[in-house]
Each structure stands twice: as structure tokens, then as C-alpha cells.
Design a protein around this motif. Sequence first.
Motif, PDB file in Angstrom:
ATOM      1  N   LYS A  50       0.872  -1.174   0.000  1.00 36.82           N
ATOM      2  CA  LYS A  50       0.000   0.000   0.000  1.00 36.82           C
ATOM      3  C   LYS A  50       0.899   1.211   0.000  1.00 36.82           C
ATOM      4  CE  LYS A  50      -3.845   2.046   2.590  1.00 36.82           C
ATOM      5  NZ  LYS A  50      -3.722   3.244   1.805  1.00 36.82           N
ATOM      6  N   TYR A  51       0.678   2.086  -0.966  1.00 35.56           N
ATOM      7  CA  TYR A  51       1.579   3.221  -1.124  1.00 35.56           C
ATOM      8  C   TYR A  51       1.428   4.200   0.027  1.00 35.56           C
ATOM      9  CZ  TYR A  51       3.700   7.423  -3.059  1.00 35.56           C
ATOM     10  OH  TYR A  51       4.465   8.540  -3.263  1.00 35.56           O
ATOM     11  N   VAL A  69      12.701   3.398  16.954  1.00 32.48           N
ATOM     12  CA  VAL A  69      13.504   2.174  16.871  1.00 32.48           C
ATOM     13  C   VAL A  69      14.422   2.095  18.094  1.00 32.48           C
ATOM     14  CG1 VAL A  69      15.236   0.997  15.490  1.00 32.48           C
ATOM     15  CG2 VAL A  69      13.404   2.230  14.390  1.00 32.48           C
ATOM     16  N   PRO A  70      14.463   0.942  18.784  1.00 28.29           N
ATOM     17  CA  PRO A  70      15.271   0.871  19.998  1.00 28.29           C
ATOM     18  C   PRO A  70      16.764   0.913  19.703  1.00 28.29           C
ATOM     19  CG  PRO A  70      14.367  -1.275  19.469  1.00 28.29           C
ATOM     20  CD  PRO A  70      13.736  -0.311  18.532  1.00 28.29           C
ATOM     21  N   ILE A  72      20.558  -0.146  20.369  1.00 27.84           N
ATOM     22  CA  ILE A  72      21.189  -1.395  20.774  1.00 27.84           C
ATOM     23  C   ILE A  72      22.405  -1.061  21.619  1.00 27.84           C
ATOM     24  CG2 ILE A  72      22.319  -3.480  19.964  1.00 27.84           C
ATOM     25  CD1 ILE A  72      20.722  -3.194  17.369  1.00 27.84           C
TER      26      ILE A  72
ATOM     27  N   ARG B 114      17.048   7.534   7.487  1.00 27.19           N
ATOM     28  CA  ARG B 114      16.037   6.484   7.616  1.00 27.19           C
ATOM     29  C   ARG B 114      14.712   6.904   7.024  1.00 27.19           C
ATOM     30  NH1 ARG B 114      14.536   5.294  13.470  1.00 27.19           N
ATOM     31  NH2 ARG B 114      16.679   4.586  13.653  1.00 27.19           N
ATOM     32  N   ASN B 115      14.082   5.975   6.303  1.00 25.02           N
ATOM     33  CA  ASN B 115      12.729   6.161   5.796  1.00 25.02           C
ATOM     34  C   ASN B 115      11.753   5.584   6.811  1.00 25.02           C
ATOM     35  OD1 ASN B 115      10.277   5.767   4.161  1.00 25.02           O
ATOM     36  ND2 ASN B 115      11.608   6.317   2.463  1.00 25.02           N
ATOM     37  N   GLU B 116      10.679   6.355   7.093  1.00 24.52           N
ATOM     38  CA  GLU B 116       9.740   5.921   8.134  1.00 24.52           C
ATOM     39  C   GLU B 116       9.096   4.590   7.837  1.00 24.52           C
ATOM     40  OE1 GLU B 116       7.857  10.089   9.410  1.00 24.52           O
ATOM     41  OE2 GLU B 116       6.757   8.339  10.081  1.00 24.52           O
ATOM     42  N   ASN B 117       8.888   4.293   6.565  1.00 27.02           N
ATOM     43  CA  ASN B 117       8.227   3.045   6.196  1.00 27.02           C
ATOM     44  C   ASN B 117       9.087   1.823   6.442  1.00 27.02           C
ATOM     45  OD1 ASN B 117       5.909   4.374   5.112  1.00 27.02           O
ATOM     46  ND2 ASN B 117       7.186   4.978   3.399  1.00 27.02           N
ATOM     47  N   LYS B 119      10.710   1.286   9.295  1.00 28.94           N
ATOM     48  CA  LYS B 119      10.844   1.059  10.744  1.00 28.94           C
ATOM     49  C   LYS B 119      10.507  -0.366  11.148  1.00 28.94           C
ATOM     50  CE  LYS B 119       9.562   5.446  12.656  1.00 28.94           C
ATOM     51  NZ  LYS B 119       8.600   6.147  13.496  1.00 28.94           N
ATOM     52  N   GLU B 120       9.460  -0.930  10.487  1.00 25.91           N
ATOM     53  CA  GLU B 120       8.986  -2.243  10.915  1.00 25.91           C
ATOM     54  C   GLU B 120       9.991  -3.355  10.624  1.00 25.91           C
ATOM     55  OE1 GLU B 120       5.562  -1.532   8.851  1.00 25.91           O
ATOM     56  OE2 GLU B 120       6.393  -1.907   6.883  1.00 25.91           O
ATOM     57  N   LEU B 122      13.284  -3.025  10.981  1.00 23.12           N
ATOM     58  CA  LEU B 122      14.543  -2.797  11.684  1.00 23.12           C
ATOM     59  C   LEU B 122      14.551  -3.500  13.024  1.00 23.12           C
ATOM     60  CD1 LEU B 122      15.148   0.983  11.026  1.00 23.12           C
ATOM     61  CD2 LEU B 122      16.248  -0.904   9.913  1.00 23.12           C
ATOM     62  N   PHE B 123      15.697  -4.092  13.350  1.00 23.91           N
ATOM     63  CA  PHE B 123      15.878  -4.717  14.655  1.00 23.91           C
ATOM     64  C   PHE B 123      16.221  -3.666  15.700  1.00 23.91           C
ATOM     65  CE2 PHE B 123      16.878  -7.996  17.582  1.00 23.91           C
ATOM     66  CZ  PHE B 123      18.061  -7.671  18.216  1.00 23.91           C
ATOM     67  N   GLY B 124      17.040  -2.702  15.306  1.00 19.86           N
ATOM     68  CA  GLY B 124      17.449  -1.666  16.236  1.00 19.86           C
ATOM     69  C   GLY B 124      18.442  -0.736  15.581  1.00 19.86           C
ATOM     70  N   ILE B 131      20.018  -1.429  11.930  1.00 18.32           N
ATOM     71  CA  ILE B 131      20.280  -2.868  11.772  1.00 18.32           C
ATOM     72  C   ILE B 131      18.954  -3.551  11.449  1.00 18.32           C
ATOM     73  CG2 ILE B 131      21.192  -4.930  12.896  1.00 18.32           C
ATOM     74  CD1 ILE B 131      23.294  -2.792  12.659  1.00 18.32           C
ATOM     75  N   THR B 249       7.033   0.938  -0.398  1.00 17.83           N
ATOM     76  CA  THR B 249       5.598   0.682  -0.487  1.00 17.83           C
ATOM     77  C   THR B 249       5.097   0.450  -1.906  1.00 17.83           C
ATOM     78  OG1 THR B 249       5.345   3.069  -0.421  1.00 17.83           O
ATOM     79  CG2 THR B 249       5.037   1.892   1.627  1.00 17.83           C
TER      80      THR B 249
END
Lengths: 157, 295
Positions: A50-51, A69-70, A72, B114-117, B119-120, B122-124, B131, B249
Motif C-alpha cells: 500500500k503506497y 527504533v530501539p 542497541i 532512515r525512511n519511516e516506512n 521502521k517495521e 529494523l531490529f534496532g 540494523i 511501499t
Amino acid sequence: MSKGIGVRLHRYANIYLRTKSLLLSGMLKHEKRPLWYDVYEAFPPVKEPKYVPDPSPDNFGLNTFVDDVPKIFYHEDWVRAMLVKNRLEESDYFRKNRLLSMLEDETLVASFSQKFVAQYRAFEQTFKSLSKEELFQKTHDFFLQEVPELNQTDDDS
Amino acid sequence: MTHCMKIWNGGKTAWNVYRSIQAPLTKTHNNFCTPTTNLHISCLKPAQSHRKYSTAENVAQDAKTQNREISALELEHLLEQPLKHEDFFGVKDLVTVEDLFKARVHYGHKLGSRNENMKEYLFGCRLDVDIFDLDKTIVHMHTALNFLAHMAFREAIILFITKNPIYAHKVETMAKECGQYAQTRFWHNGCFTNTESVFNTFTWKLRLPDVCVFLSLDDRVNSQHEAINEAAKMGISTVGVVDSNVNPTLITYPIPGNDDSIPSAELYCRLFKTAILRGKEKRAEMEAELLKENV
């Protein structure tokens, strides 16, 4: 899509949804569907595409975003930071031993900080009552024993 | 604790500058602005029908011209069979998480790019370097390789696209070895959307690729490759290696991972090649069986 039949509005819907709608409406015939259609239906992607457009920047060309993002960090990072802070790696002995080859495998040839951290961890497990600073001093002394030259000063006294 | 950050959404003005510096026109070509493109010329073989993209019909017609006597019903049955199995081509055995780690696939770009899309995936973030989560990457990789193998089974045209000059030649040689195509040079706008002007297809018909495999989504000027929009417009399925600074996307089968290291590019080339060759081999096998039965 093909000549006359097809929608090029790629931002509003992905290719699968557009071809599906054409097939359901009857504009595109079933025999003339694209090759990937059956494969997509049998094995769809993990996440349906989905764009989502990139945010538009402000006057300075910058975007605001929230950093979710956490980070490390490891338990040993404190030891590594102390090494750098006390400039142990810059002394002559350690610099010679620290010479790394980028082409070699790290697991086979350990750098000085890796050795130091490994020794620190070994001490941490045996001497559980000591604090961080005391353990650090202990490992520093351990490595100094191997190199008595370090304790020598420049003055001949 | 979350905090807002400002990042630079770069490259848009630089893209305009880059576009104005085009190759000079040669005298052998006609008045259209069509300098020589590097799409392999047999990728543009004339299609038998008026359709621009390949369909089951086209492929059956091609088979007829090559004297492979299989009826339409048999062909349909042949194409349906692999879809019933979860992993018909054994693609999951090709790569493990350890292979990805050794090939440095888990390294992304810096925090500011970083591109917001992304984020999912990425480990950290380790000292401002993104990463990737390789457990997610492996799943995406398996689905994408499976898709490629199935498309190769269906005799699709697969076009490898990248604009990274470090491994561009490697991609070209790999595409040749698979029997597929590659485009790693300057991309002229309209290759997919405006074929009449770019390739002068007024007198002959064109067959566009069925899969576009991107080994890097960005141009050298920090902007998106134009082929992504064109493929999405023309209904061409895409597989792509998405790094942490690009927008994934518009890609149908993204593979989150590193696109800048040479070991990771070598890994991708090897995996894509084996998946495609496996698809082709299976097709030849099953067709040979059918022809034997017919005789």
C-alpha cells in the motif's frame, strides 16, 4: 496496463487490486490476465503493498520524525568506553597488537578490546562481589603483567 | 523515550540537474529524443498479439511457434500444478539467517537517512547505524525467491535493474547466465510507459517484462529509480532489495536488507540465479514428460 485497458494510478492501489477490479468488471478477460496473477494469489507477499508517500519537507528541506527504533547497547559497552576513555588502546604495545586486517575473519583474530572484554567477563563470573571499576582495574592489571615494559617510565631512575 | 528529529529529505533539486545532463543525440537515430537504450534488444521481441504485457495466451502462442505441441488444457494443468505445493522448487533450502549475516545484509544506513516506512523491518539502531531484523528478512526473501521461481517456470521475462556501479557488471553477467535481462545503465523515462517514442514501436509490437527485480531502489542521486513508478503504472510485478533509506511501499515483494555491500550483492545474485534456473529446469522436465505421453 495494456493499450486502452488499464489504470495507471499506481499510488491509489497496487497492481493486484487494479487487475482484480478489471477482471471482475469484465473489462479484462480471464485468458488475458497477466502471468503473475495466479502466482500472486497463491503466494501473496508478507504485507499487502500500500503506497505511503514520504512526508513533504519544510522550508529548510527537513522532516520531523519520531525515533521509535530501539537503540542497541550491550553490557560490555561500558568496558569498551572505559578503554577508550583511559586511552589504553593508544599506548605503543596495544597499538602494535591492535593492528587489524580488514580482510581477516574477526572470530579467528581477536582485537585488543575483544580480548579485554573477554577477560573482564571471565573475571565477572568468578569474582561476583567486585564492582565494575574494580573488575576493570583487575583486567588492566592482568594485561599489564604480560607487558612489564608498560610500567617502565621514560626517566632512567 | 521518543524524541523528534529533523532529517534531510534530499536529492530533489539534484535530480533536476542530473536530468538536464543527457547524452547527446546521435545522427543515426531519428528526430525523436531516443538515444540508445540498454534494454536488451531481445527483451523487446515483437509480441504476437496486441497486448503489451505477456499473458497465458502469449506464452501458448510462443510455444506453438516453437513447435512444442502441448494443448491449451494440458498447459493450464501444467501451470496449476506448482501452485498447490508450499515450496515446489525447494527455495527455502537456499539461504539461512547465518548466510545473510555473513554477507552483511543486516547493515542499513545511518539514522538521519532512515525512511519511516522501513521502521517495521529494523531490529534496532547501533550507534546510529540501522540494523535489519534478519528473522523478518529471511521470510521476505523466501517469498520473493519462490515468486521468482514460479515466474521462471511460467517463462516470464525478468529484468534486473540497479544503478549501483559497484556490482552493475556482476548483475549483467548473472542475467546472461540465467537467460534473463538486465538494465544497469542510464534509465530513459518512458521505457515502459511511452514505448512508442522511446523504441519507435509504431510498426511493431513490444512485450514488456513480467518481473522487475531491483537490487537497489535508488539512483546515485539519492532519489527513487524511475522504473519503480513505471512498473507500478504498467502492472509489472516487482521484487526489490529495500535498504533503510528508500520507500518500499510500491514494491510487491520487498526484501529488506543491505544493497550497498559487495558480499550482499553477490549473495542476491547467486540466490536469484539459482531460483530462476530451478524454475526453468522444472518446466523443461515437466514439458518433456508431457510430450512423451503425447507421443
